[in-house]
Write an enzyme that holds these catalytic residues in place. Structure first.
Site, PDB file in Angstrom:
ATOM      1  N   THR A 295      -5.566  13.480  32.662  1.00 56.44           N
ATOM      2  CA  THR A 295      -6.819  13.757  33.356  1.00 56.44           C
ATOM      3  C   THR A 295      -7.063  15.266  33.450  1.00 56.44           C
ATOM      4  O   THR A 295      -6.112  16.038  33.448  1.00 56.44           O
ATOM      5  CB  THR A 295      -6.696  13.154  34.777  1.00 56.44           C
ATOM      6  OG1 THR A 295      -6.686  11.753  34.631  1.00 56.44           O
ATOM      7  CG2 THR A 295      -7.792  13.578  35.707  1.00 56.44           C
TER       8      THR A 295
ATOM      9  N   ARG B 292     -10.527  -1.526  35.675  1.00 62.75           N
ATOM     10  CA  ARG B 292      -9.682  -0.720  36.558  1.00 62.75           C
ATOM     11  C   ARG B 292     -10.271   0.686  36.743  1.00 62.75           C
ATOM     12  O   ARG B 292     -10.726   1.322  35.798  1.00 62.75           O
ATOM     13  CB  ARG B 292      -8.287  -0.627  35.944  1.00 62.75           C
ATOM     14  CG  ARG B 292      -7.290   0.201  36.760  1.00 62.75           C
ATOM     15  CD  ARG B 292      -7.187   1.620  36.279  1.00 62.75           C
ATOM     16  NE  ARG B 292      -6.180   2.378  37.023  1.00 62.75           N
ATOM     17  CZ  ARG B 292      -6.050   3.695  36.943  1.00 62.75           C
ATOM     18  NH1 ARG B 292      -6.848   4.393  36.158  1.00 62.75           N
ATOM     19  NH2 ARG B 292      -5.131   4.324  37.652  1.00 62.75           N
TER      20      ARG B 292
ATOM     21  N   GLY C 110      -9.301   4.445  38.680  1.00 64.01           N
ATOM     22  CA  GLY C 110      -8.250   5.193  39.366  1.00 64.01           C
ATOM     23  C   GLY C 110      -8.801   6.061  40.481  1.00 64.01           C
ATOM     24  O   GLY C 110      -9.886   5.809  41.024  1.00 64.01           O
ATOM     25  N   ASP C 111      -8.060   7.095  40.817  1.00 65.95           N
ATOM     26  CA  ASP C 111      -8.449   7.974  41.928  1.00 65.95           C
ATOM     27  C   ASP C 111      -9.510   9.002  41.546  1.00 65.95           C
ATOM     28  O   ASP C 111     -10.218   9.520  42.413  1.00 65.95           O
ATOM     29  CB  ASP C 111      -7.209   8.726  42.435  1.00 65.95           C
ATOM     30  CG  ASP C 111      -6.578   9.575  41.341  1.00 65.95           C
ATOM     31  OD1 ASP C 111      -6.392   9.052  40.214  1.00 65.95           O
ATOM     32  OD2 ASP C 111      -6.275  10.753  41.576  1.00 65.95           O
TER      33      ASP C 111
ATOM     34  N   GLY D 261      -2.507  12.143  38.287  1.00 67.74           N
ATOM     35  CA  GLY D 261      -1.266  11.401  38.487  1.00 67.74           C
ATOM     36  C   GLY D 261      -1.537   9.923  38.506  1.00 67.74           C
ATOM     37  O   GLY D 261      -2.620   9.474  38.097  1.00 67.74           O
TER      38      GLY D 261
HETATM   39  N1  ASP Z   1      -5.331   9.796  37.978  1.00 66.71           N
HETATM   40  C1  ASP Z   1      -5.790   9.207  36.755  1.00 66.71           C
HETATM   41  C2  ASP Z   1      -5.984   7.718  36.929  1.00 66.71           C
HETATM   42  O1  ASP Z   1      -5.170   7.093  37.580  1.00 66.71           O
HETATM   43  C3  ASP Z   1      -4.870   9.409  35.615  1.00 66.71           C
HETATM   44  C4  ASP Z   1      -4.441  10.832  35.363  1.00 66.71           C
HETATM   45  O2  ASP Z   1      -4.387  11.643  36.266  1.00 66.71           O
HETATM   46  O3  ASP Z   1      -4.179  11.121  34.201  1.00 66.71           O
HETATM   47  O4  ASP Z   1      -6.911   7.189  36.355  1.00 66.71           O
END
Ligand code: ASP
Length: 307
Positions: free
Chosen positions: A175, A203, A205-206, A227
């Site tokens: 990311t 899905r 993510g954050d 993360g």
């Molecule tokens: N935080 C991102 C997610 O869970 C992934 C990443 O940080 O690479 O989608």
């Protein structure tokens, strides 16, 4: 508040980045990519531009670079598609915009800013977000623009399994994000991602969740995370850093360390974050082996590193 201080930091993901997987050539390509993003944001700040413009510009540079899992080079979903998430937030007025699960949009971070500025909403997803992108004349690309053979191979290896993988098989989270302080004392943060390889069920993510992957408040700090998203959502990471500063009087450094190196570790959440406060202090903090990162303060040299 005129501080005349300017600061920018970027990240390109955190995780177990093993030296043996990175040839010298690839390593220097990553460092170059990070520096280009730092420079793009810094140039805007130097010319008196806003922190918001700076973080958007830095993230666009990273989205356009195949090396990072955002925009061009995003990972593949279980169906072999690219579904991207992004968000942006401005510290002076707590304005924010976010998009999730968007396809074919060249720069999802630009769309997240449109959500913030052109609608009365904060968070749009899928087709609706794409409709806004059309309305705002944003650039759409065909699926092959996003294709990267390395990420394609990662997906092929696990597409017939239930496994969902965070970017590289060696657990690198790719990311991207940026935080900045402008000369007027305002801060901002932006984050963008392709999410997890082989993800299904839409899905998310954050990254596009305000308070989890991205947060900015002039009272405290601006934060962009990377993360294992599920842990970052459950820990409301970006907002937690801000809360420790606002309610407990922590310094930026202590707040970042407490969240990343203590609270997240306790629940098994691997990753890191970048953060800036209105004094221009920067933190680039991670509990994983490495985090692609770079920063530049005032007229000092840009510093970029991985491990
Ligand atoms: N935080 C991102 C997610 O869970 C992934 C990443 O940080 O690479 O989608």
């Amino acid at each position: 508040m005129m501080t005349n201080k300017i600061s920018i930091a970027v990240h390109g993901g955190a995780g177990t980045i093993s030296k043996k997987l990175l040839t010298e050539e690839i390593e220097s390509a990553y460092l170059k990519g990070l520096k280009l993003a730092v420079d793009a944001g810094h140039k805007i700040l130097k010319e008196g531009g806003t922190a918001l413009d700076a973080v958007e510009a830095a993230v666009v540079v990273l989205e356009n670079n195949t090396l990072f899992n955002a925009g061009k080079g995003s990972v593949f979903t279980n169906q072999g598609l690219h579904e991207m998430d992004a968000s942006i937030m401005e510290g002076k007025n707590l304005m924010a915009g976010a998009v999730a699960g968007v396809r074919n949009i060249k720069n999802p971070v630009v769309l997240s800013r449109k959500v913030m500025e052109e609608t009365e909403h904060v968070f749009l997803c899928g087709l609706g977000a794409e409709e806004l992108a059309h309305k705002c004349n944003l650039e759409f690309m065909s699926p092959d623009y996003f294709f990267d053979s390395f990420r394609h191979d990662q997906w092929i290896a696990i597409r017939d399994t239930e496994t969902t993988q965070l970017d590289h098989s060696d657990k690198k989270f790719g990311t991207v994000g940026a935080v900045a302080l402008d000369a007027n004392g305002n801060i901002a943060a932006a984050t963008s991602t392709g999410g997890m390889t082989n993800k299904r069920y839409n899905r998310i993510g954050d990254t596009p969740i305000i308070g989890a992957g991205t947060y900015a408040n002039n009272k405290t700090c601006a934060v962009s995370c990377t993360g294992h998203g599920e842990f970052f959502i459950r820990s409301v990471v970006a907002y937690d850093v801000s809360c420790l500063m606002e309610y407990k009087g922590y310094s930026l450094k202590d707040a970042c360390n407490e969240v990343v190196k203590n609270k997240l570790v306790k629940i098994g959440g691997e990753g890191g974050l970048i953060a800036v406060d209105t004094k221009g202090n920067l933190e680039l903090c991670f509990n994983s082996e490495g985090m692609y990162r770079g920063y530049k303060q005032n007229d000092e040299e840009a510093v970029c590193s991985i491990y």
